[in-house]
Design a protein around this motif. Structure first.
Motif, PDB file in Angstrom:
ATOM      1  N   CYS A 193       0.838  -1.204   0.000  1.00 57.80           N
ATOM      2  CA  CYS A 193       0.000   0.000   0.000  1.00 57.80           C
ATOM      3  C   CYS A 193       0.870   1.249   0.000  1.00 57.80           C
ATOM      4  CB  CYS A 193      -0.925  -0.014   1.221  1.00 57.80           C
ATOM      5  SG  CYS A 193      -2.051  -1.432   1.247  1.00 57.80           S
ATOM      6  N   LEU A 203      -1.605   2.402   7.937  1.00 61.21           N
ATOM      7  CA  LEU A 203      -2.418   1.606   7.023  1.00 61.21           C
ATOM      8  C   LEU A 203      -2.411   0.131   7.415  1.00 61.21           C
ATOM      9  CD1 LEU A 203      -1.433   3.171   3.582  1.00 61.21           C
ATOM     10  CD2 LEU A 203      -3.442   3.657   4.976  1.00 61.21           C
ATOM     11  N   ASP A 204      -3.569  -0.477   7.341  1.00 56.84           N
ATOM     12  CA  ASP A 204      -3.726  -1.907   7.588  1.00 56.84           C
ATOM     13  C   ASP A 204      -3.758  -2.598   6.226  1.00 56.84           C
ATOM     14  OD1 ASP A 204      -4.492  -4.466   8.238  1.00 56.84           O
ATOM     15  OD2 ASP A 204      -5.911  -3.852   9.786  1.00 56.84           O
ATOM     16  N   ILE A 252      -7.055  -3.594   3.734  1.00 55.29           N
ATOM     17  CA  ILE A 252      -7.180  -2.995   2.409  1.00 55.29           C
ATOM     18  C   ILE A 252      -7.177  -4.071   1.331  1.00 55.29           C
ATOM     19  CG2 ILE A 252      -5.967  -1.561   0.714  1.00 55.29           C
ATOM     20  CD1 ILE A 252      -5.113   0.213   3.124  1.00 55.29           C
ATOM     21  N   THR A 267      -6.132   6.214   3.065  1.00 55.89           N
ATOM     22  CA  THR A 267      -6.707   6.699   4.328  1.00 55.89           C
ATOM     23  C   THR A 267      -8.224   6.798   4.192  1.00 55.89           C
ATOM     24  OG1 THR A 267      -4.739   7.901   5.053  1.00 55.89           O
ATOM     25  CG2 THR A 267      -6.857   8.697   5.869  1.00 55.89           C
ATOM     26  N   GLN A 271      -9.642   3.170   4.167  1.00 54.99           N
ATOM     27  CA  GLN A 271      -9.585   2.514   5.471  1.00 54.99           C
ATOM     28  C   GLN A 271     -10.581   3.136   6.454  1.00 54.99           C
ATOM     29  OE1 GLN A 271      -5.747   0.968   6.713  1.00 54.99           O
ATOM     30  NE2 GLN A 271      -5.965   2.046   8.648  1.00 54.99           N
ATOM     31  N   SER A 297     -14.078   2.001   5.758  1.00 56.44           N
ATOM     32  CA  SER A 297     -14.332   0.677   6.328  1.00 56.44           C
ATOM     33  C   SER A 297     -14.569   0.764   7.829  1.00 56.44           C
ATOM     34  CB  SER A 297     -13.151  -0.251   6.034  1.00 56.44           C
ATOM     35  OG  SER A 297     -13.331  -1.516   6.643  1.00 56.44           O
ATOM     36  N   TYR A 298     -13.773   1.564   8.531  1.00 58.46           N
ATOM     37  CA  TYR A 298     -13.946   1.718   9.978  1.00 58.46           C
ATOM     38  C   TYR A 298     -15.345   2.223  10.317  1.00 58.46           C
ATOM     39  CZ  TYR A 298      -8.855   1.342  10.752  1.00 58.46           C
ATOM     40  OH  TYR A 298      -7.561   0.919  10.833  1.00 58.46           O
TER      41      TYR A 298
END
Length: 480
Positions: A13, A49-50, A54, A215, A218, A221-222
């Motif tokens: 990423c 970043l996860d 992702i 960002t 992510q 999604s959160y």
């Protein structure tokens, strides 16, 4: 969606925002950045970043509709998410520009030309080294040059980050020539077009990287899926705008669920009750951001998003539950021209009439210019059961591999052992007779269940072993 995507592993990423905090802006620079439309974006800190989360989301992306295919139906990142999470303007002129020589652009707008201006790309490190500290007593021209360099750096490491590494295209720079005019562009729509394209490219089996505003992806999604959300060190920043700042106080420790297999399973098992369809309902930005409320009407605009040569469809009619509506079976998506040609040298970006070009770009540009006429309307009668029946016929519901019986057995045994250990740890001598009796019943039930599980497992193994022996030697009889 490629059926072999789950074999690909985790994507690399690309966002390069970690060095943004090293830029020291003067009060005058901050004023110019706000005029250009980036006052809120600059306040968002680097969010870790996860990559696994992702990657799991990318596996569910369908580039022909610009939507995620989840077990609950289609969902996507909309213009509403962009303006509320990043604070970028979603209304205005399309982000396009005329073709110019990169060296001359740098000379005219930055006062300097980098030595290695290859492919019209400038290194982010060069911008930081040359322009990250503007003297307080600098003349107006020098302040504007430093601010243009900052804006180019900002978009190059966030919303327009690329997989090429530490570089950004010079083509954005002319749009920052006049800061008031820069503020009239729909930067949020361009950021979403860029991210849609990046998701589409990354969803291909041959790709191993992804860029764009990760960002945004992510945080989306959160807010909406509640999958892999980090814990907070302090109270969440619910009162801050833009809403991506909610994750500013997150815990920085490792996540217990941060591997792609776990995320696949979590997304595969997602239920409608798990989804936050209206996550911003109680977060009102209008008190602090006057122009946000007016532009939010475009969140349900079925239009084309444009970022220079990229044209991507925004299809809210496929995700109406994200706007509090019922979801009918959507219409088929017509093919569209994904590549926009550059404007002619004489085009005036301040006049929308100059944007109505002839040829293959005309339909895509017209859709954006008519964006306020293309708002999706609520249908009176909607049968969502028919939608889900249709959706299950055309989608692939599961990406992760089904859990084997052996893995499921091991998981259940581990859970029963944990229950038994917790029960054994209670100090029985400090309890009255009633509580002690209840604790003994829990212990006995846990230990009995554990013994039954282990016993059944041994019996099953003996059956399998005997069956294999009998296949080799038919004279062997069952020993159970």
């Amino acid at each position: 969606m490629d059926r072999t995507l789950q074999e690909r592993g985790v994507l690399r990423c690309h966002e390069h925002s970690s060095m943004l905090e090293q830029w020291k802006l003067t009060a005058k620079q901050i004023e110019l950045v706000e005029k250009a439309g980036f006052g809120y974006l600059r306040t968002i800190p680097t969010i870790s970043l996860d990559n696994s989360l992702i990657s799991a989301l990318v596996e569910r992306w369908r580039r022909e509709t610009n939507t995620f295919h989840l077990s609950v139906g289609e969902m996507t990142i909309t213009l509403e998410d962009v303006v509320l999470l990043l604070g970028l303007p979603i209304d205005g002129k399309p982000v396009m520009g005329v073709t110019r020589t990169p060296g001359k652009v740098c000379e005219n707008l930055l006062g300097k030309v980098p030595e290695d201006l290859n492919g019209g790309m400038v290194k982010l490190t060069w911008l930081k080294e040359c322009f990250s500290k503007c003297p307080e007593d600098a003349p107006v021209e020098e302040i504007e040059r430093h601010t243009r360099a900052y804006l180019l750096y900002l978009v190059g490491c966030t919303i327009f980050s690329t997989t090429t590494g530490n570089k950004v295209s010079v083509m954005y720079l002319p749009l920052f020539e006049k800061f008031d005019e820069a503020g009239k562009f729909a930067w949020g729509a361009a950021a979403l077009a860029f991210l849609y394209r990046a998701l589409g490219n990354a969803s291909l089996k041959s790709q191993s990287t992804i860029s764009g505003s990760l960002t945004l992806l992510q945080c989306w999604s959160y807010y909406r899926l509640n999958v892999g959300n980090p814990k907070f060190n302090d109270e969440p920043n619910d009162g801050c705008f833009p809403f991506a700042l909610r994750w500013k106080g997150r815990a920085s420790g490792p996540r217990s669920n941060s591997n792609i297999v776990s995320y696949r399973k979590a997304l595969d098992s997602l239920q409608p009750s798990d989804v936050k369809w209206l996550p911003y309902k109680d977060l009102d930005p209008s008190s602090s951001v006057g122009d946000i409320k007016e532009s939010l009407i475009l969140r349900a605009s079925k239009t084309v998003l444009i970022c220079f040569d990229k044209a991507e469809r925004h299809l809210p009619d496929r995700c109406l539950r994200q706007f509090g509506m019922l979801q009918p079976v959507p219409m088929d998506v017509p093919r569209w021209e994904r590549k926009i040609r550059a404007l002619d040298q004489g085009s005036d970006l301040s006049k929308e009439t100059d944007l109505q070009l002839k040829g293959k770009n005309q339909a895509e540009l017209r859709e954006w210019l008519e964006r306020r006429l293309r708002i999706v309307q609520v249908e009176e009668v909607v049968d969502e059961i028919k939608y889900m029946e249709w959706y299950e016929r055309i989608t692939r519901k599961f990406v992760g591999r089904p859990e084997s019986l052996e893995s499921e057995f091991q998981r259940i045994v581990a859970a029963m052992r944990e229950i038994a250990d917790i029960a054994d740890s209670f100090p029985a001598d400090r309890m009255d007779s009633r509580d002690r009796k209840s604790l003994d019943e829990i212990k006995n039930a846990a230990h009995k269940s554990l013994m039954d599980l282990v016993g059944d497992s041994k019996k099953s193994r003996r059956k399998i072993a005997t069956k294999r022996k009998r296949e080799d030697d038919p004279t062997i009889k069952d020993d159970y």
